[in-house]
Design an enzyme around this catalytic site. Structure first.
Site: not given
Ligand SMILES: Cc1cc2nc3c(=O)[nH]c(=O)nc-3n(C[C@H](O)[C@H](O)[C@H](O)COP(=O)(O)OP(=O)(O)OC[C@H]3O[C@@H](n4cnc5c(N)ncnc54)[C@H](O)[C@@H]3O)c2cc1C
Length: 548
Positions: A473
């Protein structure tokens, strides 16, 4: 693709990016481009809730970052930091636990100066995003894209956890996201009909039939293109070719807590000294980019079990798994239709704490190092993971070089605030109290970690450090606020430049008390409304200037 123009460019199709793609493209007048570095989310393992461990070994769907190593943490080994890299981002690989956090988390954001971000103002966005299996009410939605379901308990030892919590004097709750946050209970999950309901399924796929939405996979954004202080486009690489695309309205960075600050810094937004050291021309000096990193630091109590009815990859466990695989293929039911983390708790590490400050994830297996410790997994036992919900320690994400292909440096700086160690050690004592109750008598064999010889605070802390974990997280590296270290304002616009917002978990000024997927989705729901509203304002002012 080179030189093509869109209204909006969304960088990253993760939890936030997919929400933006859906909400912005709902208006057919908006041309939206989504650039995702990872491949299509085609593998069946994404759909299968029980296949969580697969992604811990995947190089294709996981960025697989590693933190900077620290001598007395995990014996100096770096900590593994998984992040989803495909449509759906981390929601495609996460454990699907649906938690919003405590009301006071958001009220605190507002108190820090972020007008409009208190809990009452965010609640409609949580509700709009959700269809809860239990139906809608004061706290829950019944018609949103994200399906939230109850767990079908697969393991008897989970019931022992709840009975044990009660016997140890802690309350039970049947909805962590409703009236009673505090207590032990079953989690709810983003699972629908036995399959993961990540944001790709919930938000992106239903919008992909729209002709005004274009999604490009394996498109890795290298930098934002500026004209002076105005963000006008992005440069990305796909199949080895470099492309430039332009946005008439805005560029929305949704790359997540590790990658969003990297993209900003590579584009000249960050600490001027750090950028100069990598030879990156400065666009805007924002010293807070990459700082303020927070994560739920986690430790565990591992106990071997007398009964062999939990999850194991040993011969007995594998033998039991076969019928489950057949059942899942035939009916989408059974153990593979659920997350392996089914019960947990939000508790106080000591009686003087006002709001629960520890979370527990109880699992019916011996789980350490993100499930990558296969020797441990081959045994029979159960693990109670405990994390510090509102850590005071602050780490950072910084550039290793000006090369976008180089992974960022991740320095969690755990325990730089002493209070975090105290909360974690007290949390381990709370877990031990629950695991020592009569409810576990038929299961309890031996506490193999921290182990019976770890009793003093110092001994427990060192053992915690030996197997220190994360709850995946990370937040805070492009924090929202109006102080000198803030990166975005309360409309998530990057300070000092135009037409650029960051919309993802990195904008959280402080970590929420629980899992971060639902909060990130709510942030994006609110951001989408703000982006559309400011488009409306631009049209009005253009009309006014034509009519003047
Ligand atoms: C293993 C794991 C288990 C988890 N379990 C839970 C859970 O059970 N419940 C819960 O609530 N949360 C959980 N989380 C946390 C939750 O999933 C994240 O906090 C949330 O998904 C974050 O969202 P985000 O949009 O910030 O980033 P992300 O969902 O990580 O999205 C970022 C996206 O941007 C893309 N990207 C990055 N850089 C670039 C670039 N330069 N060019 C193009 N694309 C790019 C990435 O590939 C990715 O697809 C977990 C996370 C992980 C990794």
């Amino acid at each position: 693709m080179t030189n093509k123009q869109f209204d909006y460019i969304v960088v990253g199709a993760g939890s936030a990016g997919c929400v933006m793609a859906n909400r912005l493209s709902k208006n057919p007048a908006n041309n939206v481009l989504v650039l995702e570095a990872g491949p299509l989310d085609k593998t069946p393992f994404i759909k299968i809730p029980g296949a969580f461990a697969y992604f811990m070994f995947s190089k294709k769907y996981n960025w697989g970052y590693e933190s900077e190593s620290v001598d007395d943490i995990r014996s100096g080994s770096p900590m593994f930091c998984p992040r989803g890299k495909t449509l759906g981002g981390s929601s495609a690989v996460n454990a699907m636990v649906y938690i919003r956090g405590h009301k006071s988390d958001y009220d605190h954001w507002q108190a820090l100066g972020n007008e409009g971000w208190n809990f009452d103002e965010l609640l409609p966005y949580f509700k709009n995003s959700e269809t809860n299996q239990r139906g809608g009410d004061e706290f829950h939605g019944d018609s949103g894209p994200l399906y939230v379901s109850d767990v079908v308990n697969d393991y008897k030892v989970n019931d022992s956890f709840l009975a044990g919590a009660q016997q140890a004097g802690y309350p039970l709750t049947n909805d962590f996201n409703g009236h009673q946050f505090e207590g032990a209970g079953y989690y709810q999950f983003t699972i629908k009909d036995g399959e993961r309901c990540g944001v790709s399924r919930a938000y992106l796929k239903p919008a992909m039939t729209r002709t005004n939405l274009q999604v490009e996979c394996e498109a890795s954004v290298q930098r934002i293109i500026f004209q002076g202080k105005k963000a006008v486009g992005v440069e990305y690489i796909q199949n080895g070719k470099r492309h430039s695309v332009y946005a008439a309205q805005e560029i929305l960075i949704c790359g997540g807590t590790f990658n969003s600050p990297q993209t900003l810094m590579l584009s000249g937004i960050g600490d001027k000294h750090e950028l100069a050291s990598h030879g990156i021309p400065l666009v805007q000096d924002l010293p807070g980019v990459g700082k303020n990193l927070q994560e739920h630091v986690d430790a565990c109590v591992l106990t071997t079990s007398l009964k062999k009815d939990g999850f194991s990859i040993g011969p007995v466990g594998l033998g039991k798994m076969l019928p489950d695989i057949v059942k899942y293929i035939r009916t989408k039911k059974g153990k593979l239709a659920n997350s392996i983390t089914q019960v947990g708790a939000f508790l106080k590490s000591s009686p003087d704490v006002e709001v629960p400050d520890i979370q527990m994830h109880f699992v019916p297996l011996l789980f350490d190092d993100n499930g990558r410790d296969l020797r441990l997994l081959a045994g029979h036992g159960y693990s109670c993971h405990v994390c510090v919900l509102r850590p005071k320690s602050r780490g950072s994400v910084s550039l290793r070089s000006a090369n976008p292909q180089d992974p960022v440096k991740i320095d969690f700086n755990f325990f730089s605030a002493e209070e975090d160690a105290k909360v974690l050690v007290n949390g381990i004592r709370v877990a031990r109290k629950i695991l020592a109750t009569q409810a576990f008598d038929e299961y309890r064999d031996e506490e193999i970690h921290p182990g019976a010889d770890a009793q003093s605070d110092e001994e427990i802390l060192q053992k915690c450090k030996d197997r220190l974990g994360l709850v995946y997280h990370p937040v805070g590296t492009c924090k929202m606020g109006n102080d000198a270290m803030a990166v975005v304002d309360n409309e998530l616009k990057v300070h000092g430049v135009e037409n650029l917002r960051v919309i993802d978990a990195s904008i959280m000024p402080t970590l929420t008390s629980g899992n971060t997927n639902a909060p990130t989705i709510a942030i994006a729901e609110k951001a989408a409304k703000m982006v559309l509203a400011s488009q409306g304002k631009k049209v009005v002012s253009q009309l006014e200037s034509v009519l003047a």
